[in-house]
Design a protein around this motif. Sequence first.
Motif, PDB file in Angstrom:
ATOM      1  N   VAL A 127       0.850  -1.190   0.000  1.00  0.00           N
ATOM      2  CA  VAL A 127       0.000   0.000   0.000  1.00  0.00           C
ATOM      3  C   VAL A 127       0.887   1.241   0.000  1.00  0.00           C
ATOM      4  CG1 VAL A 127      -1.899   1.191   1.155  1.00  0.00           C
ATOM      5  CG2 VAL A 127      -1.679  -1.292   1.378  1.00  0.00           C
ATOM      6  N   ARG A 128       0.652   2.141  -0.964  1.00  0.00           N
ATOM      7  CA  ARG A 128       1.435   3.382  -1.065  1.00  0.00           C
ATOM      8  C   ARG A 128       0.470   4.558  -0.998  1.00  0.00           C
ATOM      9  NH1 ARG A 128       5.015   0.519  -0.290  1.00  0.00           N
ATOM     10  NH2 ARG A 128       6.686  -0.208  -1.642  1.00  0.00           N
ATOM     11  N   VAL A 129       0.923   5.613  -0.313  1.00  0.00           N
ATOM     12  CA  VAL A 129       0.048   6.769  -0.080  1.00  0.00           C
ATOM     13  C   VAL A 129       0.530   7.966  -0.895  1.00  0.00           C
ATOM     14  CG1 VAL A 129      -0.855   8.326   1.703  1.00  0.00           C
ATOM     15  CG2 VAL A 129      -0.397   5.932   2.267  1.00  0.00           C
ATOM     16  N   TYR A 130      -0.413   8.679  -1.530  1.00  0.00           N
ATOM     17  CA  TYR A 130      -0.046   9.900  -2.261  1.00  0.00           C
ATOM     18  C   TYR A 130      -0.892  11.059  -1.753  1.00  0.00           C
ATOM     19  CZ  TYR A 130      -4.328   9.330  -5.021  1.00  0.00           C
ATOM     20  OH  TYR A 130      -5.646   9.209  -5.402  1.00  0.00           O
ATOM     21  N   ASN A 131      -0.432  12.258  -2.046  1.00  0.00           N
ATOM     22  CA  ASN A 131      -1.178  13.465  -1.700  1.00  0.00           C
ATOM     23  C   ASN A 131      -2.102  13.799  -2.893  1.00  0.00           C
ATOM     24  OD1 ASN A 131      -2.072  16.044  -1.256  1.00  0.00           O
ATOM     25  ND2 ASN A 131      -0.064  16.919  -0.779  1.00  0.00           N
ATOM     26  N   ARG A 358      -3.400  10.836   9.384  1.00  0.00           N
ATOM     27  CA  ARG A 358      -2.644  11.130   8.177  1.00  0.00           C
ATOM     28  C   ARG A 358      -1.281  10.465   8.170  1.00  0.00           C
ATOM     29  NH1 ARG A 358      -6.768  11.780   6.483  1.00  0.00           N
ATOM     30  NH2 ARG A 358      -7.832  13.646   5.809  1.00  0.00           N
ATOM     31  N   HIS A 359      -0.814  10.083   6.992  1.00  0.00           N
ATOM     32  CA  HIS A 359       0.499   9.455   6.847  1.00  0.00           C
ATOM     33  C   HIS A 359       1.535  10.455   6.358  1.00  0.00           C
ATOM     34  CE1 HIS A 359      -2.484   6.269   6.648  1.00  0.00           C
ATOM     35  NE2 HIS A 359      -1.565   5.499   7.158  1.00  0.00           N
ATOM     36  N   LEU A 360       1.076  11.439   5.561  1.00  0.00           N
ATOM     37  CA  LEU A 360       1.997  12.414   4.979  1.00  0.00           C
ATOM     38  C   LEU A 360       1.902  13.728   5.749  1.00  0.00           C
ATOM     39  CD1 LEU A 360       1.023  11.882   1.204  1.00  0.00           C
ATOM     40  CD2 LEU A 360       2.804  10.694   2.498  1.00  0.00           C
TER      41      LEU A 360
END
Length: 394
Positions: A127-131, A358-360
Amino acid sequence: MDKKFQTALIHAPRKAGQYIETIQPPLFRASTIIFRNTDALFNRHWTDDYDYSYGTHGTPTTFTLGDNIAQIEGGKYHLLTPSGLSAINLVNSCFLYQGDEVWVPDNIYGPNMEHLNYLESHYGIQVRVYNPIDVATFQPTEKAKLLWLEAAGSITLEFPDLIGLVKKARAHNILTALDNTWGAGLAFNAFDFSNEHLSVDITVHALTKYPSGGGDILMGSVITQDKALHHKLFRTHAVQGIAISGDDAALVQRSLASMQIRYQHQSNSALQLLTWLKTQEAFAQVLHSADPENISHSYWKETCQTEQSAGLVSVIFKAEYDMNAIRKFCDALKLFKLGFSWGGPVSLVMLYNLADMRHLEHSHLQQGILVRFCIGLEDADDLVADIQQALKAL
Ligand SMILES: Cc1ncc(COP(=O)(O)O)c(C=O)c1O
């Protein structure tokens, strides 16, 4: 033939609905669907969307609702599921295989992230997170298979750079799935949302919200325009035994007629609240993508050309107000009830600690407790007055 009481009870002579025209389509409840004869049994095509063979595959009641939802969203093929979350899970479990990479926005609906974390730990999905408002943070590798989109995110309400993200996904041959619950097929057309006729591949929709409109039914849908894609989903839907109740489908179908009017009312009320909330001292930030000062406003404007938006507004309280103070505020509200979900007749409120979610890093969001208002069908002046009196509890 004279029938015994028990038989007569079951084979009642009167069959309603077949020859009269009614406002709402007739309701079919079925597990068993009776074949006229063995020819019909052996010639059945259960993979054909309109062939009736067993309740799990659908009835005229569920197909009517599915057709309508597909039409509202601008898609073609549909599958219905028992909740919005199960629609999300259907997409994840259909398209993600061991070692695949899936990209999610940082403002993703929390339970979708939890489901993906589950797949990560059980099946080695990455799983990858983006803004969502910075397409450069979406950096797919060759393992990337699926890009999740939310327009807008349902708590901090940023509208994503839909055009930039879908173009990039296309360039890398990555499937795009949009959680379309916020737009509901009314704020924009997910299957044709730009001058270049860009389209997502799949939409999921929590019909629990606007289509149901009553705050009393759970249901979800998965809509596509591509037959091959639909058939993959259809197979997964079938082998997992996913089915919905005919009664629930009929109730949602009944509410569709008023959906656009309810959506418009809640959209207007949210804008009225937005204007008023922005004048209040207690808030560090008011979040709504139709606000020209919102960081994602230009993305909302280029996509939502109907100028409509869901009835959600969030506020971040100034840092001087701690959780205890905010709890007092929420408890003092009278019209806004404390509860999850949205799109129903009664306004709802929910509080969130952004730091846990939130992750970022997000420089556009102030630190503090976030409260989300979900606008119901009450008069907006009364809702403003309710918040005004509750603010005194701070
Ligand atoms: C954005 C979004 N997607 C999906 C869902 C899931 O819908 P359901 O409650 O029907 O599982 C929700 C529910 O709150 C939601 O807010």
